[in-house]
Design a protein around this motif. Structure first.
Motif, mmCIF file in Angstrom:
data_model
loop_
_atom_site.group_PDB
_atom_site.id
_atom_site.type_symbol
_atom_site.label_atom_id
_atom_site.label_comp_id
_atom_site.label_asym_id
_atom_site.label_seq_id
_atom_site.Cartn_x
_atom_site.Cartn_y
_atom_site.Cartn_z
ATOM 1 N N GLU A 174 0.630 -1.237 -0.064
ATOM 2 C CA GLU A 174 0.005 -0.076 0.025
ATOM 3 C C GLU A 174 0.833 1.304 0.056
ATOM 4 O O GLU A 174 0.146 2.249 0.155
ATOM 5 C CB GLU A 174 -0.982 -0.062 1.171
ATOM 6 N N SER A 187 -0.197 3.631 -2.480
ATOM 7 C CA SER A 187 -1.563 4.301 -2.286
ATOM 8 C C SER A 187 -1.353 5.665 -1.632
ATOM 9 O O SER A 187 -2.087 6.628 -1.771
ATOM 10 C CB SER A 187 -2.460 3.614 -1.577
ATOM 11 N N LYS A 216 -8.053 4.428 -4.142
ATOM 12 C CA LYS A 216 -6.758 3.869 -3.389
ATOM 13 C C LYS A 216 -6.512 4.042 -2.055
ATOM 14 O O LYS A 216 -6.254 3.592 -1.277
ATOM 15 C CB LYS A 216 -5.354 4.006 -4.333
ATOM 16 N N ASP A 229 -6.727 -1.387 -2.261
ATOM 17 C CA ASP A 229 -6.718 -0.240 -2.521
ATOM 18 C C ASP A 229 -7.236 -0.225 -4.091
ATOM 19 O O ASP A 229 -7.606 0.722 -4.628
ATOM 20 C CB ASP A 229 -5.235 0.457 -2.380
#
Length: 227
Positions: free
Chosen positions: A74, A77, A104, A141
């Protein structure tokens, strides 16, 4: 493009409505090239964190796995969310790239809840039954981005029917859909074949392999470059 053009049936193949829709996607200024560069830093941070934690003796630390998977799955993101916030602060015209980035960013915390809930429920996170945990770290996401993109299309075109029509004509949305569907099959197959994230480095590598979030922005960038 008028919304009423899509208030009825889907555009027929080769019809003026279909051509108009495709041209609309080619003409809009979608800045997906801005999103691609955010993926590699997340990979690097996740891998470095995994190696560091292994060296320190925290191979199976739940907190360590959370940190490694957050970076590896992530990390981009967070940067893409910053991109969307920057676009909003600049009061730039809303684009698919901005909607994609917001989706996201807002999906970051979802895998944390799934991970914690699974551990509390006694799921063997290292076995076959735990294959879905890295999936959600890598792609929750992406799921959020896909939904956000669909909502953007619905809002722009004026109806769900037109929004879905735009969705199936949009290369980024289609690439996102296939990533979401195919990655869990790969993760499950790897676990069945004996892979287990028994170290933080393995945890990082598994999450990086599952994190194909760079594919849809790459498709968008190629669409921008060669249209």
């Amino acid at each position: 493009m008028k919304n009423e053009e899509f208030s009825g049936e889907f555009p027929e193949e080769g019809s003026p409505e279909e051509k108009s829709l495709e041209e609309g996607f080619l003409e809009e200024g979608e800045e997906f090239s801005e999103l691609i560069k955010y993926t590699i830093p997340g990979y690097i941070l996740g891998l470095l964190a995994g190696i560091f934690l292994d060296v320190q003796g925290y191979q199976r630390s739940p907190v360590g796995q959370w940190l490694v998977r957050t970076f590896a799955g992530e990390g981009e993101s967070i940067f893409e969310g910053i991109f969307s916030i920057r676009q909003r602060l600049r009061k730039a015209e809303g684009s698919m790239a901005e909607a994609y980035g917001w989706g996201k960013f807002l999906g970051i915390a979802f895998p944390w809840i799934i991970d914690l809930g699974s551990r509390l429920a006694g799921v063997n996170v290292y076995g076959v039954e735990g294959f879905y945990i890295p999936y959600f770290y890598a792609l929750s996401d992406q799921i959020g981005a896909n939904i956000s993109g669909l909502l953007f299309l619905k809002r722009r075109e004026g109806s769900w029917r037109a929004g879905f029509s735009g969705y199936v004509h949009h290369p980024v949305m289609l690439a996102s859909f296939f990533v979401i569907v195919l990655v869990p099959l790969g993760l499950l197959g790897a676990r069945i074949l004996g892979f287990s994230p028994t170290t933080q480095t393995f945890t990082a590598l598994e999450t990086i392999a599952a994190n194909l979030c760079w594919v849809p922005p790459l498709v968008g960038w190629l669409n921008e470059k060669y249209r």
